[in-house]
Design a protein around this motif. Structure first.
Motif, PDB file in Angstrom:
ATOM      1  N   VAL A  81      40.113   8.741  73.268  1.00  0.00           N
ATOM      2  CA  VAL A  81      39.847   9.958  74.042  1.00  0.00           C
ATOM      3  C   VAL A  81      39.095  10.973  73.178  1.00  0.00           C
ATOM      4  N   VAL A  82      39.578  11.180  71.960  1.00  0.00           N
ATOM      5  CA  VAL A  82      38.922  12.140  71.062  1.00  0.00           C
ATOM      6  C   VAL A  82      37.496  11.692  70.744  1.00  0.00           C
ATOM      7  N   GLY A  83      37.339  10.406  70.418  1.00  0.00           N
ATOM      8  CA  GLY A  83      36.005   9.901  70.094  1.00  0.00           C
ATOM      9  C   GLY A  83      35.036  10.028  71.249  1.00  0.00           C
ATOM     10  N   ARG A  88      30.475  12.013  74.122  1.00  0.00           N
ATOM     11  CA  ARG A  88      29.853  12.219  75.428  1.00  0.00           C
ATOM     12  C   ARG A  88      30.092  13.615  76.012  1.00  0.00           C
ATOM     13  N   LYS A  89      31.094  14.318  75.519  1.00  0.00           N
ATOM     14  CA  LYS A  89      31.454  15.661  76.024  1.00  0.00           C
ATOM     15  C   LYS A  89      31.700  15.648  77.543  1.00  0.00           C
ATOM     16  N   ASN A  90      32.398  14.607  77.991  1.00  0.00           N
ATOM     17  CA  ASN A  90      32.721  14.460  79.401  1.00  0.00           C
ATOM     18  C   ASN A  90      34.224  14.232  79.500  1.00  0.00           C
ATOM     19  N   SER A  94      36.446  10.754  79.265  1.00  0.00           N
ATOM     20  CA  SER A  94      37.339  10.577  78.121  1.00  0.00           C
ATOM     21  C   SER A  94      38.762  10.252  78.559  1.00  0.00           C
ATOM     22  N   ILE A  95      39.274  11.028  79.502  1.00  0.00           N
ATOM     23  CA  ILE A  95      40.653  10.824  79.956  1.00  0.00           C
ATOM     24  C   ILE A  95      40.782   9.509  80.712  1.00  0.00           C
ATOM     25  N   ALA A  96      39.828   9.191  81.582  1.00  0.00           N
ATOM     26  CA  ALA A  96      39.891   7.945  82.348  1.00  0.00           C
ATOM     27  C   ALA A  96      39.817   6.731  81.427  1.00  0.00           C
ATOM     28  N   THR A  99      43.053   6.441  79.366  1.00  0.00           N
ATOM     29  CA  THR A  99      44.148   5.939  80.200  1.00  0.00           C
ATOM     30  C   THR A  99      43.994   4.439  80.437  1.00  0.00           C
ATOM     31  N   ALA A 100      42.775   4.018  80.772  1.00  0.00           N
ATOM     32  CA  ALA A 100      42.532   2.589  80.999  1.00  0.00           C
ATOM     33  C   ALA A 100      42.798   1.778  79.733  1.00  0.00           C
ATOM     34  N   LEU A 101      42.333   2.275  78.592  1.00  0.00           N
ATOM     35  CA  LEU A 101      42.584   1.579  77.331  1.00  0.00           C
ATOM     36  C   LEU A 101      44.076   1.483  77.049  1.00  0.00           C
TER      37      LEU A 101
END
Length: 112
Positions: A81-83, A88-90, A94-96, A99-101
């Motif tokens: 998420v942090v990376g 991408r600054k999105n 990041s959260i999606a 969560t999937a990972l």
């Protein structure tokens, strides 16, 4: 046969009224060309970081570094998420993706 449930109708009306009131309140309070109060500007600057910090604590509260997975799924997903956010600054992406990972890690990779 299809009688109106007055309790449910009143509940929906109250919820709709409160929602509308909350949506229009900022325009009524801060509208009219008046400058935004300094404390509101300050809160707009500090609250996003504070909310993110609370979310990190909430998400990692159950991580057990001494457990069988050594909290690796949580840490790897958090790092992803942090990376992604730095790259991408999105926030939604990041959260999606995090969560999937995390779901793949706990259901496929770190199966106990």
């Amino acid at each position: 046969m299809f009688g109106i449930d007055l309790h449910a109708a009143a509940l929906v009306a109250v919820i709709a009224g409160v929602t509308i009131l909350l949506r229009f309140a900022p325009f009524v309070i801060f509208g009219g060309g008046r400058p935004t109060p300094r404390y509101v500007v300050y809160l707009a600057q500090v609250l996003p970081c504070a909310i993110m910090a609370m979310l990190v604590v909430y998400c990692l509260r159950g991580a057990d570094p001494l457990g069988p997975t050594h909290a690796l799924p949580e840490l790897l997903a958090g790092a992803a998420v942090v990376g992604l956010q730095l790259w991408r600054k999105n926030t939604l992406l990041s959260i999606a993706a995090g969560t999937a990972l995390y779901m793949v890690l706990v259901q496929v990779v770190f199966v106990i």
